[in-house]
Design a protein around this motif. Structure first.
Motif, PDB file in Angstrom:
ATOM      1  N   LEU A 161      26.689 -30.092  10.258  1.00 30.13           N
ATOM      2  CA  LEU A 161      25.317 -30.529  10.366  1.00 30.13           C
ATOM      3  C   LEU A 161      25.193 -29.727  11.892  1.00 30.13           C
ATOM      4  CD1 LEU A 161      22.541 -31.760  10.443  1.00 30.13           C
ATOM      5  CD2 LEU A 161      23.684 -33.801  11.549  1.00 30.13           C
ATOM      6  N   ALA A 162      26.098 -29.738  13.032  1.00 24.46           N
ATOM      7  CA  ALA A 162      25.565 -28.960  14.203  1.00 24.46           C
ATOM      8  C   ALA A 162      25.692 -27.374  13.928  1.00 24.46           C
ATOM      9  CB  ALA A 162      26.898 -29.292  15.238  1.00 24.46           C
ATOM     10  N   LEU A 163      26.593 -26.936  12.782  1.00 23.23           N
ATOM     11  CA  LEU A 163      26.576 -25.572  12.485  1.00 23.23           C
ATOM     12  C   LEU A 163      24.987 -25.145  11.940  1.00 23.23           C
ATOM     13  CD1 LEU A 163      29.290 -24.010  10.609  1.00 23.23           C
ATOM     14  CD2 LEU A 163      26.904 -23.240  10.060  1.00 23.23           C
ATOM     15  N   ARG A 164      24.594 -26.009  10.749  1.00 19.94           N
ATOM     16  CA  ARG A 164      23.115 -25.919  10.583  1.00 19.94           C
ATOM     17  C   ARG A 164      22.040 -25.858  11.504  1.00 19.94           C
ATOM     18  NH1 ARG A 164      21.540 -29.720   6.318  1.00 19.94           N
ATOM     19  NH2 ARG A 164      23.621 -31.040   7.215  1.00 19.94           N
ATOM     20  N   ALA A 165      22.212 -26.826  12.365  1.00 19.27           N
ATOM     21  CA  ALA A 165      21.069 -26.982  13.357  1.00 19.27           C
ATOM     22  C   ALA A 165      21.102 -25.841  14.487  1.00 19.27           C
ATOM     23  CB  ALA A 165      21.351 -28.261  14.290  1.00 19.27           C
ATOM     24  N   SER A 166      22.392 -25.188  14.542  1.00 19.69           N
ATOM     25  CA  SER A 166      22.301 -24.139  15.424  1.00 19.69           C
ATOM     26  C   SER A 166      21.666 -22.982  15.193  1.00 19.69           C
ATOM     27  CB  SER A 166      23.813 -23.680  15.662  1.00 19.69           C
ATOM     28  OG  SER A 166      24.850 -24.582  16.141  1.00 19.69           O
ATOM     29  N   GLY A 167      21.417 -22.662  13.846  1.00  9.60           N
ATOM     30  CA  GLY A 167      20.546 -21.449  13.437  1.00  9.60           C
ATOM     31  C   GLY A 167      19.114 -21.958  13.374  1.00  9.60           C
ATOM     32  N   ASP A 168      18.825 -23.283  13.497  1.00 10.84           N
ATOM     33  CA  ASP A 168      17.310 -23.683  13.492  1.00 10.84           C
ATOM     34  C   ASP A 168      17.074 -23.663  14.856  1.00 10.84           C
ATOM     35  OD1 ASP A 168      15.142 -24.657  12.650  1.00 10.84           O
ATOM     36  OD2 ASP A 168      15.925 -26.674  11.767  1.00 10.84           O
ATOM     37  N   ASN A 169      17.401 -24.364  15.825  1.00  6.08           N
ATOM     38  CA  ASN A 169      17.080 -24.485  17.216  1.00  6.08           C
ATOM     39  C   ASN A 169      18.157 -24.525  18.131  1.00  6.08           C
ATOM     40  OD1 ASN A 169      15.939 -25.467  19.644  1.00  6.08           O
ATOM     41  ND2 ASN A 169      14.619 -27.015  18.562  1.00  6.08           N
ATOM     42  N   GLU A 170      18.508 -23.542  18.351  1.00 10.44           N
ATOM     43  CA  GLU A 170      19.822 -23.081  19.312  1.00 10.44           C
ATOM     44  C   GLU A 170      19.791 -24.074  20.709  1.00 10.44           C
ATOM     45  OE1 GLU A 170      20.839 -19.376  19.097  1.00 10.44           O
ATOM     46  OE2 GLU A 170      22.785 -19.494  20.583  1.00 10.44           O
ATOM     47  N   GLN A 171      18.753 -23.944  21.150  1.00 19.75           N
ATOM     48  CA  GLN A 171      18.431 -24.624  22.630  1.00 19.75           C
ATOM     49  C   GLN A 171      18.659 -26.264  22.424  1.00 19.75           C
ATOM     50  OE1 GLN A 171      17.700 -23.629  25.691  1.00 19.75           O
ATOM     51  NE2 GLN A 171      18.391 -25.613  26.164  1.00 19.75           N
ATOM     52  N   MET A 172      17.962 -26.660  21.311  1.00 22.18           N
ATOM     53  CA  MET A 172      18.050 -28.248  21.233  1.00 22.18           C
ATOM     54  C   MET A 172      19.594 -28.629  20.983  1.00 22.18           C
ATOM     55  SD  MET A 172      17.011 -30.663  18.053  1.00 22.18           S
ATOM     56  CE  MET A 172      18.451 -30.196  17.094  1.00 22.18           C
ATOM     57  N   VAL A 173      20.418 -27.619  20.166  1.00 17.87           N
ATOM     58  CA  VAL A 173      21.764 -28.105  19.994  1.00 17.87           C
ATOM     59  C   VAL A 173      22.522 -28.030  21.232  1.00 17.87           C
ATOM     60  CG1 VAL A 173      23.859 -27.399  18.503  1.00 17.87           C
ATOM     61  CG2 VAL A 173      21.622 -27.249  17.544  1.00 17.87           C
ATOM     62  N   ARG A 174      22.399 -27.113  22.122  1.00 19.92           N
ATOM     63  CA  ARG A 174      23.127 -27.150  23.243  1.00 19.92           C
ATOM     64  C   ARG A 174      22.839 -28.071  24.181  1.00 19.92           C
ATOM     65  NH1 ARG A 174      22.820 -21.462  23.400  1.00 19.92           N
ATOM     66  NH2 ARG A 174      20.607 -21.631  24.536  1.00 19.92           N
TER      67      ARG A 174
ATOM     68  N   ALA B 103      14.731 -29.911  15.231  1.00 24.06           N
ATOM     69  CA  ALA B 103      14.977 -28.742  14.500  1.00 24.06           C
ATOM     70  C   ALA B 103      14.232 -28.980  13.373  1.00 24.06           C
ATOM     71  CB  ALA B 103      16.466 -28.806  13.984  1.00 24.06           C
ATOM     72  N   ALA B 104      13.407 -27.711  13.088  1.00 26.07           N
ATOM     73  CA  ALA B 104      12.152 -28.020  12.267  1.00 26.07           C
ATOM     74  C   ALA B 104      13.034 -28.103  10.617  1.00 26.07           C
ATOM     75  CB  ALA B 104      11.180 -26.763  12.285  1.00 26.07           C
ATOM     76  N   LYS B 105      13.847 -27.246  10.443  1.00 29.17           N
ATOM     77  CA  LYS B 105      14.101 -27.334   9.002  1.00 29.17           C
ATOM     78  C   LYS B 105      15.394 -28.172   8.651  1.00 29.17           C
ATOM     79  CE  LYS B 105      14.319 -22.392   9.695  1.00 29.17           C
ATOM     80  NZ  LYS B 105      15.170 -21.259   9.522  1.00 29.17           N
ATOM     81  N   LEU B 106      15.440 -29.247   9.727  1.00 31.18           N
ATOM     82  CA  LEU B 106      16.434 -30.298   9.592  1.00 31.18           C
ATOM     83  C   LEU B 106      15.410 -31.569   9.138  1.00 31.18           C
ATOM     84  CD1 LEU B 106      19.429 -30.114  11.916  1.00 31.18           C
ATOM     85  CD2 LEU B 106      19.062 -29.123   9.883  1.00 31.18           C
ATOM     86  N   THR B 107      15.998 -32.669   8.518  1.00 31.73           N
ATOM     87  CA  THR B 107      15.238 -33.768   8.393  1.00 31.73           C
ATOM     88  C   THR B 107      15.322 -34.501   9.578  1.00 31.73           C
ATOM     89  OG1 THR B 107      17.204 -35.037   7.413  1.00 31.73           O
ATOM     90  CG2 THR B 107      16.026 -33.741   5.745  1.00 31.73           C
ATOM     91  N   ILE B 108      14.541 -35.687   9.341  1.00 25.40           N
ATOM     92  CA  ILE B 108      14.437 -36.692  10.468  1.00 25.40           C
ATOM     93  C   ILE B 108      15.437 -37.224  10.725  1.00 25.40           C
ATOM     94  CG2 ILE B 108      13.278 -38.772  11.290  1.00 25.40           C
ATOM     95  CD1 ILE B 108      10.748 -38.098  10.038  1.00 25.40           C
ATOM     96  N   GLU B 109      16.311 -37.703   9.466  1.00 26.73           N
ATOM     97  CA  GLU B 109      17.602 -38.181  10.048  1.00 26.73           C
ATOM     98  C   GLU B 109      18.794 -37.245  10.259  1.00 26.73           C
ATOM     99  OE1 GLU B 109      18.773 -40.297   6.336  1.00 26.73           O
ATOM    100  OE2 GLU B 109      18.821 -38.595   5.274  1.00 26.73           O
ATOM    101  N   GLU B 110      18.711 -36.022   9.949  1.00 25.46           N
ATOM    102  CA  GLU B 110      19.582 -35.014  10.331  1.00 25.46           C
ATOM    103  C   GLU B 110      19.497 -34.829  11.896  1.00 25.46           C
ATOM    104  OE1 GLU B 110      20.697 -32.562   6.467  1.00 25.46           O
ATOM    105  OE2 GLU B 110      18.991 -31.960   7.474  1.00 25.46           O
ATOM    106  N   ASN B 111      17.994 -34.820  12.515  1.00 28.53           N
ATOM    107  CA  ASN B 111      17.778 -34.417  13.800  1.00 28.53           C
ATOM    108  C   ASN B 111      18.516 -35.773  14.436  1.00 28.53           C
ATOM    109  OD1 ASN B 111      15.841 -32.192  14.647  1.00 28.53           O
ATOM    110  ND2 ASN B 111      14.992 -32.870  12.701  1.00 28.53           N
ATOM    111  N   MET B 112      18.190 -36.868  13.961  1.00 33.39           N
ATOM    112  CA  MET B 112      18.736 -38.149  14.718  1.00 33.39           C
ATOM    113  C   MET B 112      20.360 -38.119  14.896  1.00 33.39           C
ATOM    114  SD  MET B 112      16.043 -40.084  15.850  1.00 33.39           S
ATOM    115  CE  MET B 112      16.677 -42.041  15.758  1.00 33.39           C
ATOM    116  N   ALA B 113      20.801 -37.626  13.602  1.00 26.96           N
ATOM    117  CA  ALA B 113      22.390 -37.494  13.721  1.00 26.96           C
ATOM    118  C   ALA B 113      22.733 -36.631  14.634  1.00 26.96           C
ATOM    119  CB  ALA B 113      22.861 -37.190  12.192  1.00 26.96           C
ATOM    120  N   MET B 114      22.283 -35.595  14.785  1.00 25.41           N
ATOM    121  CA  MET B 114      22.585 -34.670  15.790  1.00 25.41           C
ATOM    122  C   MET B 114      22.669 -35.207  17.390  1.00 25.41           C
ATOM    123  SD  MET B 114      23.528 -31.582  15.186  1.00 25.41           S
ATOM    124  CE  MET B 114      23.446 -31.026  16.614  1.00 25.41           C
TER     125      MET B 114
END
Lengths: 300, 275
Positions: A161-174, B103-114
């Motif tokens: 999930l962190a990997l997928r999020a990194s390409g979407d919003n890098e700033q947020m992931v950090r 993160a726009a391309k993730l779902t609400i629950e995926e954002n929450m899990a992050m």
């Protein structure tokens, strides 16, 4: 005739489907336009071919090819994350550099595998049947299913999930405490590992490895991703992975039909380009005809 | 000074930040900031554009380190030179733009899990399971936006206010030591801004979060929080505690600014809104 077209498209769809998933991971998931692919595909092929030609276990050779790809992807991502070299350039540098590496690995431009034991001969021997195109398809289906399940699981884990999020919003992931550099390295490694695996399987199924067989792989991968997305509109990881295989199958199907219709192999690049243009332009034109609003053209 | 025990949670010591040093573009964004934030403090920071508010938050969040000699301490731990992703364990942040915090391309629950795994190591367990989903629902339902029933919707499909509320929950769900609010209502319409602000206050009070809120709006700076800081040209001009702040009016604030800055307060020139 239809049957033979379908059979060859299915087996090529499965073979090159790994490339498509690799391209999907870098371009779509990581937003990292990685051009290493043209090189790492051959690296996989040449590592496997050299090992098989020198009598090693073909499964071991295939795993070694995958590892070679993992290393290539790691270096590409490291050039970008550790030295801040532009992603596109990192990939180009690796692609160019790997060309020489591949020649060194093979001690030449070509290795024939005609009389060697590839994984397909191994499987045929194990099942006490002769190597045939159907046997190759069954073997590939098993391999594809294994990687499908593994990736479908991995991309849903915390790391995935962190990997997928990194390409979407890098700033947020950090900002949420995940090292995006590590994620990019991991993603590029997996991507090129899959591409190299495909290279090794292609070499084993066609019976040789050639230093130029990677040319245009990136374009094919992108075309297949775009076709798969355009046809299936996938949502969710499992469907996206499936769409990669379907997209590759359709791509190979179009190519095979075009060749059977009498077009020369030299025309293939133009067919690919036309195909991608059609798949990308048709949804836009349809929306315009319906009078829908469409956002301005994107440049990246 | 704090609402809880008098424990310094965040200590900023001699924070300086100079951009484009030794070039014609050299800018001193932070010029020797010293600040102690106590546990459960709610500090509002106000100042004109270029005052250094965002730079200060960026230093606390670890996006870049301060100049040599400066120190950022959280709970007696020096975090000055830790990489940004490690700062996340100490500070949760809501950005000005809703699209920055989700993160726009993730779902609400995926954002929450992050967000749930802030500051923890991420492993090969499933990112989302039944128990976590329940947790997300119960964290989202107090917002009253119905997000708890749309867990598998992409964040991109939410409105700005919904996305900012989601970002707020994401910044607080794993209870970091400090909550940083970087003009987090500036891009919302007045009514939505008010709602998000109330939600912020509710969550901050419920979780007893130590909070730093940057705002351009003097009225909001006065209404919320127990401490108020006014920044100008990289320095802290005004640093008011609970008692002083209670009696404070906008006119006082303007006067305090003029006294401290030694220049005439021009509303339009320093871009502070009074309403």
């Amino acid at each position: 005739m239809i049957q033979s077209i379908l059979l060859s498209s299915i087996s090529e769809g499965l073979l090159f489907g790994f490339v498509t998933i690799g391209v999907y991971i870098t371009f779509r998931v990581l937003a990292f336009p990685d051009l290493t692919v043209d090189g790492s595909f051959v690296t996989g092929g040449s590592v496997a071919a050299v090992m098989i030609a020198t009598g090693h276990n073909p499964f071991l050779a295939t795993v070694a090819a995958l590892i070679a790809g993992l290393i290539a992807g790691t270096i590409t991502a490291a050039l970008n994350t550790a030295f801040r070299i532009n992603a596109l350039l990192s990939g180009i540098l690796m692609m160019v550099g790997l060309y020489s590496v591949n020649l060194r690995v093979m001690h030449g431009a070509n290795i024939p595998l005609i009389r060697s034991i590839t994984i397909f001969e191994s499987v045929a021997h194990f099942c006490s049947i002769r190597r045939s195109s159907v046997l190759i398809i069954y073997t590939l289906v098993v391999l594809a299913a294994m990687f499908f399940l593994a990736l479908n699981w991995f991309l849903r884990t915390e790391v995935g999930l962190a990997l997928r999020a990194s390409g979407d919003n890098e700033q947020m992931v950090r900002g949420l405490g995940s090292d995006t550099n590590k994620n990019v390295v991991l993603g590029c490694a997996i991507s090129n590992g899959l591409v190299a695996l495909a290279g090794s399987l292609v070499a084993q199924s066609q019976g040789f490895c050639d230093v130029n067989m990677g040319i245009g792989m990136i374009v094919m991968g992108l075309a297949a991703v775009i076709i798969g997305e355009g046809v299936l509109h996938p949502r969710g990881i499992a469907k996206i992975l499936f769409a990669c295989f379907v997209g590759t199958f359709l791509y190979r199907l179009f190519i095979t039909i075009a060749l059977r219709l009498g077009l020369a192999p030299g025309d293939l690049k133009l067919i690919t380009a036309t195909l991608v243009v059609i798949v990308l332009a048709v949804p836009y034109v349809k929306k315009r005809l319906r009078g829908e609003w469409v956002p301005p053209a994107a440049r990246m | 000074m704090g609402r809880g025990d008098d424990h310094i949670l965040l200590g900023l010591i001699d924070i300086r930040k100079v951009f484009s040093r030794r070039t014609i573009d050299e800018v001193t964004a932070l010029d020797g900031i010293n600040l102690d934030v106590y546990e459960q403090d709610f500090v509002t920071i106000i100042g004109s554009n270029g005052a250094g508010k965002s730079t200060l938050l960026n230093v606390i969040a670890g996006i870049y380190p301060p100049e040599r000699g400066g120190k950022v301490c959280v709970a007696d731990q020096d975090i000055t030179n830790m990489p940004e992703y490690k700062h996340a364990a100490y500070a949760g942040r809501v950005y000005q733009n809703p699209s920055e915090g989700t993160a726009a391309k993730l779902t609400i629950e995926e954002n929450m899990a992050m967000a749930l795994l802030r500051g923890q190591s991420r492993g090969l367990r499933a990112a989302i399971n039944k128990r976590r989903r329940e947790l997300f629902r119960s964290a989202l339902s107090p917002l009253g936006l119905g997000l708890e029933d749309r867990l598998s919707a992409y964040a991109a499909t939410l409105s700005g206010g919904q996305r900012q509320s989601l970002a707020l929950v994401m910044a607080t769900i794993s209870k970091p030591a400090i909550l940083l609010l970087d003009e987090h209502i500036a891009t919302l319409d007045p009514r939505t801004a008010e709602t998000v602000l109330e939600l912020t206050d509710m969550i901050v009070k419920r979780e007893r979060m130590t909070t730093i809120m940057v705002t351009h709006n003097m009225d909001i700076a006065l209404r919320y929080g127990n401490r108020l800081i006014m920044m100008h040209q990289g320095k802290i001009l005004v640093n008011m505690g609970e008692e002083e702040k209670k009696k404070l009016t906008i006119a006082d604030l303007v006067a305090a600014f003029e006294r401290a800055a030694g220049e005439e307060f021009k509303d339009d020139s320093i871009m502070l809104s009074q309403r």
